[in-house]
Write a protein that holds these residues in place. Structure first.
Motif, PDB file in Angstrom:
ATOM      1  N   UNK A  85      34.613 -35.398   9.401  1.00 19.55           N
ATOM      2  CA  UNK A  85      35.448 -35.477  10.589  1.00 19.55           C
ATOM      3  C   UNK A  85      35.545 -36.913  11.089  1.00 19.55           C
ATOM      4  N   UNK A  86      35.259 -37.121  12.374  1.00 16.89           N
ATOM      5  CA  UNK A  86      35.374 -38.452  12.974  1.00 16.89           C
ATOM      6  C   UNK A  86      34.105 -39.277  12.822  1.00 16.89           C
ATOM      7  N   UNK A  87      33.043 -38.695  12.267  1.00 16.11           N
ATOM      8  CA  UNK A  87      31.755 -39.388  12.206  1.00 16.11           C
ATOM      9  C   UNK A  87      31.271 -39.474  10.758  1.00 16.11           C
ATOM     10  N   UNK A  88      30.569 -40.532  10.427  1.00 13.87           N
ATOM     11  CA  UNK A  88      29.923 -40.584   9.109  1.00 13.87           C
ATOM     12  C   UNK A  88      28.724 -39.643   9.085  1.00 13.87           C
ATOM     13  N   UNK A  89      28.401 -39.151   7.907  1.00 12.94           N
ATOM     14  CA  UNK A  89      27.245 -38.270   7.813  1.00 12.94           C
ATOM     15  C   UNK A  89      25.942 -39.026   8.063  1.00 12.94           C
ATOM     16  N   UNK A  90      25.923 -40.276   7.666  1.00 10.97           N
ATOM     17  CA  UNK A  90      24.733 -41.104   7.882  1.00 10.97           C
ATOM     18  C   UNK A  90      25.178 -42.504   8.253  1.00 10.97           C
ATOM     19  N   UNK A  91      24.285 -43.214   8.954  1.00  6.41           N
ATOM     20  CA  UNK A  91      24.559 -44.593   9.366  1.00  6.41           C
ATOM     21  C   UNK A  91      23.744 -45.551   8.504  1.00  6.41           C
ATOM     22  N   UNK A  92      24.316 -46.704   8.257  1.00  8.14           N
ATOM     23  CA  UNK A  92      23.623 -47.762   7.524  1.00  8.14           C
ATOM     24  C   UNK A  92      23.035 -48.727   8.558  1.00  8.14           C
ATOM     25  N   UNK A 170      24.138 -35.075  15.382  1.00  7.61           N
ATOM     26  CA  UNK A 170      22.757 -35.557  15.555  1.00  7.61           C
ATOM     27  C   UNK A 170      22.634 -37.071  15.432  1.00  7.61           C
ATOM     28  N   UNK A 171      23.762 -37.764  15.221  1.00  6.66           N
ATOM     29  CA  UNK A 171      23.687 -39.217  15.036  1.00  6.66           C
ATOM     30  C   UNK A 171      23.163 -39.916  16.282  1.00  6.66           C
ATOM     31  N   UNK A 172      23.521 -39.389  17.459  1.00 10.89           N
ATOM     32  CA  UNK A 172      23.071 -40.034  18.702  1.00 10.89           C
ATOM     33  C   UNK A 172      21.548 -40.048  18.776  1.00 10.89           C
ATOM     34  N   UNK A 173      20.923 -38.901  18.581  1.00 14.12           N
ATOM     35  CA  UNK A 173      19.464 -38.833  18.656  1.00 14.12           C
ATOM     36  C   UNK A 173      18.815 -39.617  17.524  1.00 14.12           C
ATOM     37  N   UNK A 174      19.469 -39.682  16.342  1.00  9.37           N
ATOM     38  CA  UNK A 174      18.910 -40.450  15.243  1.00  9.37           C
ATOM     39  C   UNK A 174      18.867 -41.935  15.563  1.00  9.37           C
ATOM     40  N   UNK A 175      19.901 -42.438  16.236  1.00  6.84           N
ATOM     41  CA  UNK A 175      19.921 -43.858  16.590  1.00  6.84           C
ATOM     42  C   UNK A 175      18.912 -44.143  17.700  1.00  6.84           C
ATOM     43  N   UNK A 176      18.892 -43.291  18.726  1.00  5.74           N
ATOM     44  CA  UNK A 176      17.993 -43.520  19.861  1.00  5.74           C
ATOM     45  C   UNK A 176      16.534 -43.432  19.420  1.00  5.74           C
ATOM     46  N   UNK A 177      16.216 -42.462  18.588  1.00  9.53           N
ATOM     47  CA  UNK A 177      14.840 -42.294  18.126  1.00  9.53           C
ATOM     48  C   UNK A 177      14.535 -43.085  16.861  1.00  9.53           C
ATOM     49  N   UNK A 178      15.533 -43.790  16.344  1.00  3.72           N
ATOM     50  CA  UNK A 178      15.341 -44.569  15.134  1.00  3.72           C
ATOM     51  C   UNK A 178      15.213 -46.051  15.422  1.00  3.72           C
ATOM     52  N   UNK A 179      16.249 -46.842  15.114  1.00  2.00           N
ATOM     53  CA  UNK A 179      16.128 -48.310  15.270  1.00  2.00           C
ATOM     54  C   UNK A 179      16.007 -48.769  16.711  1.00  2.00           C
ATOM     55  N   UNK A 180      16.508 -47.980  17.663  1.00  2.00           N
ATOM     56  CA  UNK A 180      16.453 -48.412  19.059  1.00  2.00           C
ATOM     57  C   UNK A 180      15.195 -47.961  19.788  1.00  2.00           C
ATOM     58  N   UNK A 181      14.385 -47.140  19.151  1.00  2.00           N
ATOM     59  CA  UNK A 181      13.226 -46.576  19.857  1.00  2.00           C
ATOM     60  C   UNK A 181      12.183 -47.632  20.158  1.00  2.00           C
ATOM     61  N   UNK A 182      11.773 -48.385  19.158  1.00  2.00           N
ATOM     62  CA  UNK A 182      10.684 -49.350  19.337  1.00  2.00           C
ATOM     63  C   UNK A 182      11.186 -50.752  19.632  1.00  2.00           C
ATOM     64  N   UNK A 252      16.730 -32.650  27.696  1.00  2.00           N
ATOM     65  CA  UNK A 252      16.271 -34.014  27.408  1.00  2.00           C
ATOM     66  C   UNK A 252      17.261 -34.834  26.590  1.00  2.00           C
ATOM     67  N   UNK A 253      18.301 -34.191  26.042  1.00  2.00           N
ATOM     68  CA  UNK A 253      19.279 -34.901  25.217  1.00  2.00           C
ATOM     69  C   UNK A 253      20.556 -35.245  25.990  1.00  2.00           C
ATOM     70  N   UNK A 254      20.600 -34.887  27.257  1.00  2.00           N
ATOM     71  CA  UNK A 254      21.766 -35.188  28.092  1.00  2.00           C
ATOM     72  C   UNK A 254      21.424 -36.355  29.015  1.00  2.00           C
ATOM     73  N   UNK A 255      22.013 -37.528  28.736  1.00  2.00           N
ATOM     74  CA  UNK A 255      21.722 -38.722  29.539  1.00  2.00           C
ATOM     75  C   UNK A 255      22.532 -38.789  30.826  1.00  2.00           C
ATOM     76  N   UNK A 256      23.478 -37.884  31.007  1.00  2.00           N
ATOM     77  CA  UNK A 256      24.375 -37.971  32.162  1.00  2.00           C
ATOM     78  C   UNK A 256      23.936 -37.097  33.330  1.00  2.00           C
ATOM     79  N   UNK A 257      22.878 -36.332  33.180  1.00  2.00           N
ATOM     80  CA  UNK A 257      22.410 -35.495  34.276  1.00  2.00           C
ATOM     81  C   UNK A 257      21.840 -36.322  35.409  1.00  2.00           C
TER      82      UNK A 257
END
Length: 593
Positions: A85-92, A170-182, A252-257
């Protein structure tokens, strides 16, 4: 007049001169501070705190800062070849680009470095430059930058473009908990100090003003202020505990609350980790609030009021002048300045990194790069020894702060002792008024004194009062002085015609600071470190006493009467012994010992 003329140090009636104490610790502490300064200087020339708040693209350029990407402050993660669709299956995550704004559609074209393509070709042998080859392996590495259609993103921390959140993606949580976490969260929390320093400075100045106002209110309304502070602190601790404990319920996955935007835990963390940390903080605050509730219910503020009265008389007394009043102001300003300087030094030390472009290796050896041909990708690395230097700086930071706080306590103690040893001067009492002879005799417990007098509606003093007989225009009258309001309900206030007056030298604080630096810096540094390390154990001791209720209960249980051999009695006895052990081993700092 010498430095110690105001403050004699005596042992068996013989005055002793000050000597240097803990000389080795002093040199160690000075060496640590000097090395911290050296690391900060290196960071000033080699580092840049902006590296902590800006991302880097695939070529190692700092988004919004370096040449070529000055107008592109956002970091974008490119996708791999497969899309859904509009998103890649995985990010580089190794292919990042700096862009001007975060795209919210798939129409933008983003330059992305593609994965390297390696072509291996076996060539036949031959002879070249008098060298005969049996066979050759030709390695051809091809890497290119291609334009890739964007995917919908949203801004994160004002510096990053992350995939738009949705329940099916799930890309949003993968980025937040991946390269941006630490990296991003830690660096942004540290680097934001540069943007928030006016707020921190204003809060520090406001705290100083409120602290001085607190002292003056404490001088006249100590009991009421202590009572309100105890209950208000307990109530606020419970409320904050419930607020953080409520973090178990929102998504916990909704940042707009509304809760996710108000809670500092959900701002810094994401997902189930934020929920766990919020609940843990909430339970800790509720436990602290429970301890504060027990302490408030069992606190006897009368003793505290007496101590506060003597302290305020020393600090805000007429003879103290500006010496004691200036000390907390200077201390607060110095602590604020010191924290800012040390924290900025930590930013400089943390920002020292290197750009590694040696990414192509053959048989364990990196391929030498030419000026006309460089790798497209670059990695940001920090040498192992510099990571060790960062940890050293953090330890030195904490040691320097606890040592400075201990120095401030030494200086104020030195000045109080100076004030105690100053000789009293006799002066006329400016508040004295002409007293009648019967009142003078009543104050001196002479003359006609009448006891057992009760007065209703004057103040809340309990019990009876005393009066005296005085002759008025229409005969004898009974005069009952009201006295001071307070727990003691004193009847007669002394209005002496002469009063004693103590004047603290203005240089007392300077003398105390000089004595601490020149003679006792090593001892103060060692004591500050020991106090900081044993503070949790002393706090645990006080918590045990709080739950025990009566501070003297542990002493009363030493006999173990029959009624105290119940399980609850044995538990209380064990807590009392544990509390006494902690006080005995870790400093005997409790006032109940």
């Amino acid at each position: 007049m010498g430095k110690d003329d105001y403050f004699p140090i005596q042992s068996d009636g013989v005055t002793k001169q000050r000597t240097h104490t803990d000389f080795c610790i002093c040199f160690l502490f000075v060496g640590v501070v000097a090395l911290m300064g050296g690391l900060a200087v290196i960071g000033f020339f080699e580092g840049d705190p902006r590296r902590l708040t800006h991302g880097r693209d695939y070529h190692g350029r700092l988004c919004g800062i370096d040449e070529g990407v000055e107008a592109q402050p956002f970091l974008y993660y490119c996708g791999l070849e497969e899309w859904s669709g509009s998103y890649p299956k995985r990010l580089n995550y190794k292919s990042t680009s700096c862009i001007a704004k975060c795209p919210n559609d798939t129409q933008s074209l983003i330059p992305c470095v593609m994965p390297a393509f390696v072509n291996l070709t076996m060539l036949p042998g031959g002879t070249e430059s008098n060298v005969t080859y049996d066979s050759s392996l030709n390695v051809e590495v091809t890497q290119s930058v291609a334009y890739q259609h964007s995917y919908p993103t949203e801004e994160y921390m004002g510096r990053y473009c992350v995939p738009t959140w949705s329940s099916s993606n799930t890309l949003y949580s993968e980025v937040i908990n991946g390269p941006l976490k630490e990296v991003a969260q830690f660096n942004s929390a540290i680097g934001s100090f540069m943007h928030a320093w006016p707020v921190i400075l204003g809060a520090s100045i406001l705290a100083i003003l409120l602290g001085m106002a607190y002292l003056y209110v404490l001088k006249y309304y100590a009991g009421l202020l202590l009572y309100i502070s105890l209950w208000l602190g307990t109530l606020l601790t419970f409320l904050f505990g419930l607020f953080f404990l409520y973090g178990l319920f929102p998504d916990p996955f909704d940042d707009m609350g509304w809760y996710q935007q108000m809670s500092p835990v959900f701002v810094m963390c994401y997902g189930h980790e934020a929920r766990f940390i919020s609940a843990l903080i909430g339970m800790i605050l509720l436990l602290i609030g429970t301890c504060m509730l027990f302490a408030t219910l069992n606190e006897n503020i009368d003793e505290s009021i007496g101590i506060i009265t003597a302290t305020v008389d020393c600090i805000l007394g007429s003879g103290s002048g500006l010496a004691f009043v200036i000390q907390p102001i200077v201390q607060a300003l110095t602590v604020t300045f010191l924290v800012c300087v040390l924290f900025y030094g930590f930013l400089l030390v943390s920002s020292v990194t290197e750009i590694d472009r040696n990414l192509i290796a053959m048989n364990g050896e990196f391929v030498h790069q030419e000026d006309f041909a460089k790798t497209l990708m670059a990695n940001v690395v920090r040498p192992w020894y510099w990571s060790l230097a960062m940890k050293f700086y953090i330890i030195g930071f904490l040691w320097l702060m606890v040592t400075f706080i201990s120095m401030c306590q030494f200086v104020i103690s030195y000045a109080v002792c100076d004030w105690y040893f100053v000789e009293c001067e006799t002066r006329d009492n400016p508040n004295a008024s002409p007293l009648s002879e019967p009142l003078k005799k009543a104050i001196a417990n002479k003359g006609k004194r009448v006891d057992g007098v009760r007065i209703r509606g004057v103040d809340k003093a309990q019990g009876t009062r005393s009066g005296y007989i005085e002759k008025g225009p229409h005969g004898k009258v009974l005069v009952v002085p009201i006295g001071e309001k307070g727990p003691d309900g004193r009847d007669f206030i002394r209005y002496d015609e002469k009063i004693t007056y103590k004047k603290l030298p203005l240089c007392a604080m300077v003398d105390g600071f000089a004595a601490c630096i020149y003679y006792h810096l090593g001892t103060v540094a060692l004591a500050g470190l020991a106090n900081a390390l044993t503070a949790p154990l002393r706090g645990f001791s006080e918590i045990l006493k709080t739950f025990m209720g009566n501070p003297g209960r542990s002493d009363q249980l030493s006999g173990f009467d029959d009624e105290e051999r119940t399980p609850s009695g044995l538990v209380i006895a064990g807590l009392g012994l544990c509390s006494s052990f902690l006080d005995e081993v870790f400093g005997r700092f409790s006032k109940n010992m």
